[in-house]
Motif scaffolding. Structure first.
Motif, short mmCIF file in Angstrom:
data_model
loop_
_atom_site.label_atom_id
_atom_site.label_comp_id
_atom_site.label_asym_id
_atom_site.label_seq_id
_atom_site.Cartn_x
_atom_site.Cartn_y
_atom_site.Cartn_z
N ARG A 36 0.80 -1.22 0.00
CA ARG A 36 0.00 0.00 0.00
C ARG A 36 0.83 1.27 0.00
O ARG A 36 0.38 2.32 -0.44
CB ARG A 36 -0.92 0.02 1.23
CG ARG A 36 -2.05 -1.01 1.16
CD ARG A 36 -2.90 -0.93 2.42
NE ARG A 36 -4.01 -1.90 2.38
CZ ARG A 36 -5.22 -1.62 1.92
NH1 ARG A 36 -5.47 -0.42 1.42
NH2 ARG A 36 -6.18 -2.52 1.92
N ASN A 37 2.02 1.24 0.53
CA ASN A 37 2.82 2.44 0.63
C ASN A 37 3.05 3.04 -0.76
O ASN A 37 3.66 2.39 -1.62
CB ASN A 37 4.17 2.13 1.29
CG ASN A 37 5.00 3.36 1.57
OD1 ASN A 37 4.58 4.49 1.33
ND2 ASN A 37 6.19 3.15 2.11
N ILE A 300 2.08 2.71 9.47
CA ILE A 300 1.44 1.81 8.50
C ILE A 300 0.06 2.35 8.14
O ILE A 300 -0.34 2.36 6.96
CB ILE A 300 1.36 0.40 9.08
CG1 ILE A 300 2.77 -0.17 9.29
CG2 ILE A 300 0.54 -0.52 8.18
CD1 ILE A 300 2.83 -1.39 10.20
N ALA A 301 -0.65 2.86 9.14
CA ALA A 301 -1.96 3.46 8.88
C ALA A 301 -1.82 4.66 7.94
O ALA A 301 -2.69 4.91 7.10
CB ALA A 301 -2.62 3.87 10.19
N THR A 303 0.34 5.04 5.52
CA THR A 303 0.47 4.58 4.13
C THR A 303 -0.88 4.20 3.55
O THR A 303 -1.12 4.38 2.35
CB THR A 303 1.43 3.37 4.02
OG1 THR A 303 0.85 2.21 4.64
CG2 THR A 303 2.77 3.67 4.66
N LYS A 304 -1.77 3.71 4.38
CA LYS A 304 -3.09 3.31 3.90
C LYS A 304 -3.98 4.52 3.60
O LYS A 304 -5.01 4.39 2.94
CB LYS A 304 -3.75 2.37 4.91
CG LYS A 304 -3.01 1.05 5.04
CD LYS A 304 -3.60 0.16 6.12
CE LYS A 304 -2.80 -1.14 6.24
NZ LYS A 304 -3.33 -2.02 7.31
N GLN A 305 -3.56 5.69 4.09
CA GLN A 305 -4.23 6.94 3.74
C GLN A 305 -3.71 7.49 2.41
O GLN A 305 -4.22 8.49 1.91
CB GLN A 305 -4.01 8.00 4.82
CG GLN A 305 -4.61 7.69 6.16
CD GLN A 305 -4.27 8.77 7.18
OE1 GLN A 305 -4.36 9.97 6.90
NE2 GLN A 305 -3.86 8.36 8.37
N ASN A 339 5.56 -4.03 5.32
CA ASN A 339 4.62 -2.95 5.07
C ASN A 339 5.09 -1.99 3.98
O ASN A 339 4.60 -0.87 3.85
CB ASN A 339 4.35 -2.19 6.37
CG ASN A 339 3.61 -3.05 7.37
OD1 ASN A 339 2.41 -3.24 7.26
ND2 ASN A 339 4.33 -3.61 8.34
#
Length: 383
Positions: A36-37, A300-301, A303-305, A339
């Motif tokens: 996702r990053n 990590i959250a 990167t999901k944004q 991640n």
């Protein structure tokens, strides 16, 4: 409320879309990754050629041969932490004066530029970082004439320096160059005391810094790639800037009793430090991979944004037992890789490095006259 010191942090630390990467080339790179990053998973080293504010006290120069080795081993990234006094002209027998902060010595900046282009020649992305900026540095050892977070002139001079570098590389692709605004922002009670209390920069001030600097950088090339180090000495995600098309940089030093064991700039008292173990009980804490996973969860959250994340610094001082270091560091690198987050070891050569680290418990391999930590190299190449 008292703010935590860096020592406390080290001991106790247990909607932007894919438009972040504004150039099609970086988007293509990111799209090729299944994770996702949205930021490329660059891997490499910090090079300390321009780290000291006094160029006469700088580290041994990085050579083209060193860059060839990095590329040959599969690395593709270097971060250049720069002290702005290393490339300005002023009377070094006294503290720098405000009018001298902009007195850029082009012969000195030519040397920086030469290293950048040598790195590009060998396929290495270069991230320029102001480790010491006008009015702020996380480290002591140089007397600033003002405070970046309090004085308008300091902020104007900070922006001036970034405008200079952005113009210098205006025609360079974002695949090859990025601009890491400020190393480890934090508040400090005493800029000249290495152990003074530190804490997070207020979010509105951090946003002002990032916004003004990124605007100045992108005035020379709208596709320039900008990175902001985590707040509170690199440890905290910066929610106040997630709409600014700026990636964020975390750190790989937690827990400090492992990464900075017996480092004199962190620990005043050495005699009663608990023996580092990984995993295991160290002092009043049980150290394990779970604490790393908790540390990186906000990143990590992020990167999901759709916000790019990179670990701009990681590694371990040479007093930590080597086996403990490698066991801990493998968990750090595995969490990052799992991640899609790249990293830059602090440093290539020296007490945190892969070459000439001065560890007493390593069977070094001779590498062209250098002492190579082959086990560390193998670990880095694995991740």
């Amino acid at each position: 409320m008292t703010h935590p010191t860096r020592r406390d942090f080290l001991l106790q630390s247990a909607s932007l879309t894919a438009g972040l990467l504004s150039t099609s080339s970086l988007l293509s790179t990111a799209a090729a990754q299944p994770l996702r990053n949205p930021m490329p998973r660059w891997k490499g080293f910090n090079l300390l050629d321009f780290f000291s504010p006094d160029p006469g006290k700088g580290r041994p120069a990085t050579t083209e041969e060193h860059l060839k080795w990095m590329a040959g081993w599969g690395f593709d990234f270097i971060r250049l932490p720069m002290a702005y006094p290393s490339y300005v002209k002023f009377d070094r027998s006294r503290p720098i004066a405000i009018p001298e902060v902009r007195a850029i010595d082009t012969q000195a900046t030519d040397r920086i530029e030469q290293l950048v282009y040598l790195a590009h020649k060998h396929g290495l992305h270069v991230s320029l970082n102001l480790h010491r900026a006008p009015g702020f540095c996380v480290n002591a050892g140089f007397e600033e004439p003002y405070n970046l977070w309090q004085d308008a002139q300091a902020m104007e001079d900070f922006v001036y320096h970034w405008s200079f570098w952005a113009k210098r590389f205006a025609q360079t692709s974002a695949k090859k160059i990025s601009f890491d605004l400020l190393n480890e922002p934090c508040t400090r009670e005493d800029m000249n005391d290495q152990h003074s209390k530190r804490g997070p920069i207020p979010g509105d001030l951090y946003r002002k810094m990032a916004l003004e600097a990124s605007r100045a950088i992108r005035a020379h090339n709208p596709d320039h790639f900008v990175i902001a180090d985590g707040n509170n000495v690199g440890s905290n995600v910066i929610p106040e800037i997630t709409d600014l098309n700026i990636a964020q940089s975390c750190r790989g030093y937690n827990p400090g009793i492992i990464s900075h064991y017996k480092a004199p700039w962190v620990f005043k008292e050495m005699d009663n430090l608990p023996e580092p173990k990984w995993p295991g009980q160290v002092g009043d804490k049980y150290l394990s991979r779970a604490m790393l996973e908790a540390q990186y969860e906000p990143w990590i959250a992020l990167t999901k944004q759709g916000v790019g994340v990179h670990c701009g610094e990681c590694g371990c001082y040479n007093k930590t037992p080597h086996a403990v270091f490698l066991a801990w560091f493998e968990d750090v690198l595995d969490v990052l890789k799992s991640n899609g987050i790249g990293y830059a070891l602090w440093e290539f050569r020296g007490s945190f490095g892969m070459l000439d680290s001065g560890r007493e418990d390593v069977a070094y391999e001779d590498w062209h006259g250098h002492k190579l930590d082959r086990k560390l190299l193998d670990l880095l190449m694995k991740y």
